[in-house]
Scaffold this motif. Sequence first.
Motif, PDB file in Angstrom:
ATOM      1  N   GLU A   1       0.847  -1.193   0.000  1.00 34.80           N
ATOM      2  CA  GLU A   1       0.000   0.000   0.000  1.00 34.80           C
ATOM      3  C   GLU A   1       0.878   1.237   0.000  1.00 34.80           C
ATOM      4  O   GLU A   1       1.913   1.281   0.671  1.00 34.80           O
ATOM      5  CB  GLU A   1      -0.925   0.015   1.225  1.00 34.80           C
ATOM      6  CG  GLU A   1      -2.041  -1.013   1.127  1.00 34.80           C
ATOM      7  CD  GLU A   1      -3.045  -0.890   2.267  1.00 34.80           C
ATOM      8  OE1 GLU A   1      -2.718  -0.218   3.266  1.00 34.80           O
ATOM      9  OE2 GLU A   1      -4.148  -1.467   2.153  1.00 34.80           O
ATOM     10  N   ILE A   2       0.484   2.220  -0.809  1.00 35.28           N
ATOM     11  CA  ILE A   2       1.218   3.476  -0.884  1.00 35.28           C
ATOM     12  C   ILE A   2       0.230   4.634  -0.783  1.00 35.28           C
ATOM     13  O   ILE A   2      -0.968   4.466  -1.040  1.00 35.28           O
ATOM     14  CB  ILE A   2       2.021   3.589  -2.198  1.00 35.28           C
ATOM     15  CG1 ILE A   2       1.100   3.455  -3.418  1.00 35.28           C
ATOM     16  CG2 ILE A   2       3.112   2.516  -2.244  1.00 35.28           C
ATOM     17  CD1 ILE A   2       1.812   3.647  -4.754  1.00 35.28           C
ATOM     18  N   ASP A   3       0.739   5.790  -0.420  1.00 37.37           N
ATOM     19  CA  ASP A   3      -0.103   6.987  -0.308  1.00 37.37           C
ATOM     20  C   ASP A   3       0.029   7.888  -1.532  1.00 37.37           C
ATOM     21  O   ASP A   3      -0.308   9.074  -1.476  1.00 37.37           O
ATOM     22  CB  ASP A   3       0.263   7.773   0.948  1.00 37.37           C
ATOM     23  CG  ASP A   3      -0.105   7.032   2.225  1.00 37.37           C
ATOM     24  OD1 ASP A   3      -1.004   6.164   2.169  1.00 37.37           O
ATOM     25  OD2 ASP A   3       0.525   7.295   3.269  1.00 37.37           O
ATOM     26  N   GLY A   4       0.503   7.315  -2.592  1.00 36.08           N
ATOM     27  CA  GLY A   4       0.640   8.077  -3.825  1.00 36.08           C
ATOM     28  C   GLY A   4       2.007   7.853  -4.441  1.00 36.08           C
ATOM     29  O   GLY A   4       2.851   7.114  -3.933  1.00 36.08           O
ATOM     30  N   VAL A   5       2.202   8.529  -5.565  1.00 35.18           N
ATOM     31  CA  VAL A   5       3.438   8.417  -6.327  1.00 35.18           C
ATOM     32  C   VAL A   5       4.004   9.805  -6.547  1.00 35.18           C
ATOM     33  O   VAL A   5       3.307  10.710  -7.021  1.00 35.18           O
ATOM     34  CB  VAL A   5       3.182   7.736  -7.691  1.00 35.18           C
ATOM     35  CG1 VAL A   5       4.444   7.728  -8.541  1.00 35.18           C
ATOM     36  CG2 VAL A   5       2.666   6.317  -7.490  1.00 35.18           C
ATOM     37  N   GLY A   6       5.254   9.994  -6.188  1.00 37.76           N
ATOM     38  CA  GLY A   6       5.912  11.273  -6.391  1.00 37.76           C
ATOM     39  C   GLY A   6       6.380  11.439  -7.820  1.00 37.76           C
ATOM     40  O   GLY A   6       6.381  10.493  -8.619  1.00 37.76           O
ATOM     41  N   PRO A   7       6.785  12.658  -8.184  1.00 38.38           N
ATOM     42  CA  PRO A   7       7.254  12.910  -9.554  1.00 38.38           C
ATOM     43  C   PRO A   7       8.575  12.208  -9.822  1.00 38.38           C
ATOM     44  O   PRO A   7       9.341  11.907  -8.901  1.00 38.38           O
ATOM     45  CB  PRO A   7       7.421  14.431  -9.587  1.00 38.38           C
ATOM     46  CG  PRO A   7       7.674  14.809  -8.162  1.00 38.38           C
ATOM     47  CD  PRO A   7       6.861  13.861  -7.329  1.00 38.38           C
ATOM     48  N   ALA A   8       8.801  11.939 -11.093  1.00 39.04           N
ATOM     49  CA  ALA A   8      10.080  11.350 -11.487  1.00 39.04           C
ATOM     50  C   ALA A   8      11.195  12.344 -11.226  1.00 39.04           C
ATOM     51  O   ALA A   8      10.998  13.565 -11.269  1.00 39.04           O
ATOM     52  CB  ALA A   8      10.044  10.962 -12.968  1.00 39.04           C
ATOM     53  N   ARG A   9      12.369  11.804 -10.940  1.00 41.30           N
ATOM     54  CA  ARG A   9      13.510  12.680 -10.661  1.00 41.30           C
ATOM     55  C   ARG A   9      13.966  13.400 -11.927  1.00 41.30           C
ATOM     56  O   ARG A   9      13.898  12.862 -13.026  1.00 41.30           O
ATOM     57  CB  ARG A   9      14.666  11.863 -10.092  1.00 41.30           C
ATOM     58  CG  ARG A   9      14.448  11.438  -8.663  1.00 41.30           C
ATOM     59  CD  ARG A   9      15.675  10.767  -8.113  1.00 41.30           C
ATOM     60  NE  ARG A   9      15.918   9.477  -8.762  1.00 41.30           N
ATOM     61  CZ  ARG A   9      16.955   8.702  -8.485  1.00 41.30           C
ATOM     62  NH1 ARG A   9      17.865   9.127  -7.623  1.00 41.30           N
ATOM     63  NH2 ARG A   9      17.116   7.547  -9.077  1.00 41.30           N
ATOM     64  N   GLN A  10      14.430  14.613 -11.740  1.00 45.52           N
ATOM     65  CA  GLN A  10      15.011  15.352 -12.844  1.00 45.52           C
ATOM     66  C   GLN A  10      16.458  14.909 -13.015  1.00 45.52           C
ATOM     67  O   GLN A  10      17.245  14.928 -12.081  1.00 45.52           O
ATOM     68  CB  GLN A  10      14.956  16.867 -12.576  1.00 45.52           C
ATOM     69  CG  GLN A  10      13.553  17.420 -12.488  1.00 45.52           C
ATOM     70  CD  GLN A  10      12.800  17.261 -13.802  1.00 45.52           C
ATOM     71  OE1 GLN A  10      13.349  17.571 -14.865  1.00 45.52           O
ATOM     72  NE2 GLN A  10      11.567  16.792 -13.731  1.00 45.52           N
ATOM     73  N   ARG A  11      16.799  14.496 -14.203  1.00 43.06           N
ATOM     74  CA  ARG A  11      18.162  14.047 -14.457  1.00 43.06           C
ATOM     75  C   ARG A  11      18.807  14.928 -15.497  1.00 43.06           C
ATOM     76  O   ARG A  11      18.164  15.472 -16.376  1.00 43.06           O
ATOM     77  CB  ARG A  11      18.175  12.595 -14.963  1.00 43.06           C
ATOM     78  CG  ARG A  11      17.631  11.603 -13.948  1.00 43.06           C
ATOM     79  CD  ARG A  11      17.705  10.189 -14.507  1.00 43.06           C
ATOM     80  NE  ARG A  11      17.182   9.238 -13.561  1.00 43.06           N
ATOM     81  CZ  ARG A  11      15.891   8.945 -13.428  1.00 43.06           C
ATOM     82  NH1 ARG A  11      15.020   9.547 -14.181  1.00 43.06           N
ATOM     83  NH2 ARG A  11      15.505   8.065 -12.529  1.00 43.06           N
ATOM     84  N   ARG A  12      20.100  15.005 -15.388  1.00 35.84           N
ATOM     85  CA  ARG A  12      20.837  15.791 -16.387  1.00 35.84           C
ATOM     86  C   ARG A  12      20.760  15.101 -17.752  1.00 35.84           C
ATOM     87  O   ARG A  12      20.841  13.890 -17.823  1.00 35.84           O
ATOM     88  CB  ARG A  12      22.306  15.893 -15.969  1.00 35.84           C
ATOM     89  CG  ARG A  12      22.533  16.882 -14.857  1.00 35.84           C
ATOM     90  CD  ARG A  12      24.019  17.058 -14.666  1.00 35.84           C
ATOM     91  NE  ARG A  12      24.415  16.630 -13.325  1.00 35.84           N
ATOM     92  CZ  ARG A  12      25.664  16.552 -12.938  1.00 35.84           C
ATOM     93  NH1 ARG A  12      26.630  16.810 -13.786  1.00 35.84           N
ATOM     94  NH2 ARG A  12      25.961  16.180 -11.721  1.00 35.84           N
ATOM     95  N   PRO A  13      20.636  15.873 -18.822  1.00 38.24           N
ATOM     96  CA  PRO A  13      20.582  15.275 -20.155  1.00 38.24           C
ATOM     97  C   PRO A  13      21.891  14.548 -20.486  1.00 38.24           C
ATOM     98  O   PRO A  13      22.916  14.855 -19.953  1.00 38.24           O
ATOM     99  CB  PRO A  13      20.345  16.464 -21.087  1.00 38.24           C
ATOM    100  CG  PRO A  13      20.557  17.691 -20.299  1.00 38.24           C
ATOM    101  CD  PRO A  13      20.544  17.336 -18.861  1.00 38.24           C
TER     102      PRO A  13
END
Length: 426
Positions: free
Chosen positions: A414-426
């Motif tokens: 069980e989870i309380d949601g999903v956070g945004p994907a990490r920002q990675r350097r190009p």
Amino acid sequence: MARTSIWQRILDHSHRADPYPLYAELRETPVVRAEDGSYVVSTYREIVALLHDPRLSSDRRHLAEYGTDASAEAAEEDSAGLPPTFIQTDPPEHDRARRLLTWNFGPPHRPDRVDSMISDMLGIVTSEIDDFAGKGGSGTTRIDLVDDFAYPFPVTVICQLLGVPRDDEPRFQAMSDAVVKAADPTTGGIAERQRRRSKAIADLAQYFAELLDARHGPPGDDLLSGLVSGEGPEAPMPYEQVLSNAALLLVAGHETTVNLIANGMLTLLRHPQVLDRLRRGDEPDLAARVVEELLRYEPPVQFLSNSRTTLDDIEVAGTTIPKGSPVTLVLAAGSRDPDFVSDPDRFDPDREHNEHLGFGGGPHYCFGAPLARPETRIALTELAYRLKNPRLVEDPPPYRPSPSLRGPRHLLIEIDGVGPARQRRP
């Protein structure tokens, strides 16, 4: 009534959730003879020595040569018209096949093969975790980490590597399941299991033959195309050998990684302080150390069941294993051997000099290790970072039937949601 042996208790599904206390008992006698006549070896140093001992053969045809109850396998392989896979052969036959496979898979000839797949791996994982967000709306979400993540991710990766259509998964999975079942020592005698395994590999090989027959145009950049086109100084690999080894790689390329990812997330949820460290992301090498410790602590392959045959009498820890005997190497017991590793039952990714048997050893060291490591590292890192307040619904979870390829059949979280994907350097 005869007393149930430790080995029989290990094979019993009721002990699947935690076989490690039984492995400790097993190690008290480093070599035991099982009820089927095979010899079971469970201590680290003895296993390592045998993995490097040329008197221990991986060629199952020797079982027939020495008149064991697996004598039907050779005839079964002949009827299927297929040679053994490369892991079922000894040097120099094994070495030549492995070099041909490696030429199209990794260093030194294709050093960028796995690295070039990292971006796609991240994309697959990101997409699968994004899908979690739609399962429960804005409230608590329940996911099955096996069915929803740990299974589809490595299947997609191995299909991409081999050049297999992902849409064919329902077709080849039934055959893959048959190969895994044939490795289960609880499902019949040695000869019966070898017949089933040969049949399942033959069915998968037929699938690959049809796949290759249907291809048109120039070869692609996948591993299967490389083998068929005959790249490398020792090429070409015989067509039938391509088929049997492709069947093996398809199965091995996802079945074990499913278990490693599922066992890994289960272990992290049981050790929230390590999960928090992974989530913070301020220790660049932590994910790699977590994966290595998981391979020692909760390996996806617990033992190699009757996968070796003695070519001569071999003395191991004071016991003579006679020539022609099937041998089982209990890798998971060896990796927790207190005579080799300190505090072996503690999960510790900060452990120094972490030597383990998670990928076996010797000439038959796991061919897919360079792929399984980044797959698991990426999967666990992204799950740790993006899942909000993950917690187990059931502990222990239900386990798959196999005692050798051990992992949860389902892992409800069980989870309380999903956070945004990490920002990675190009």
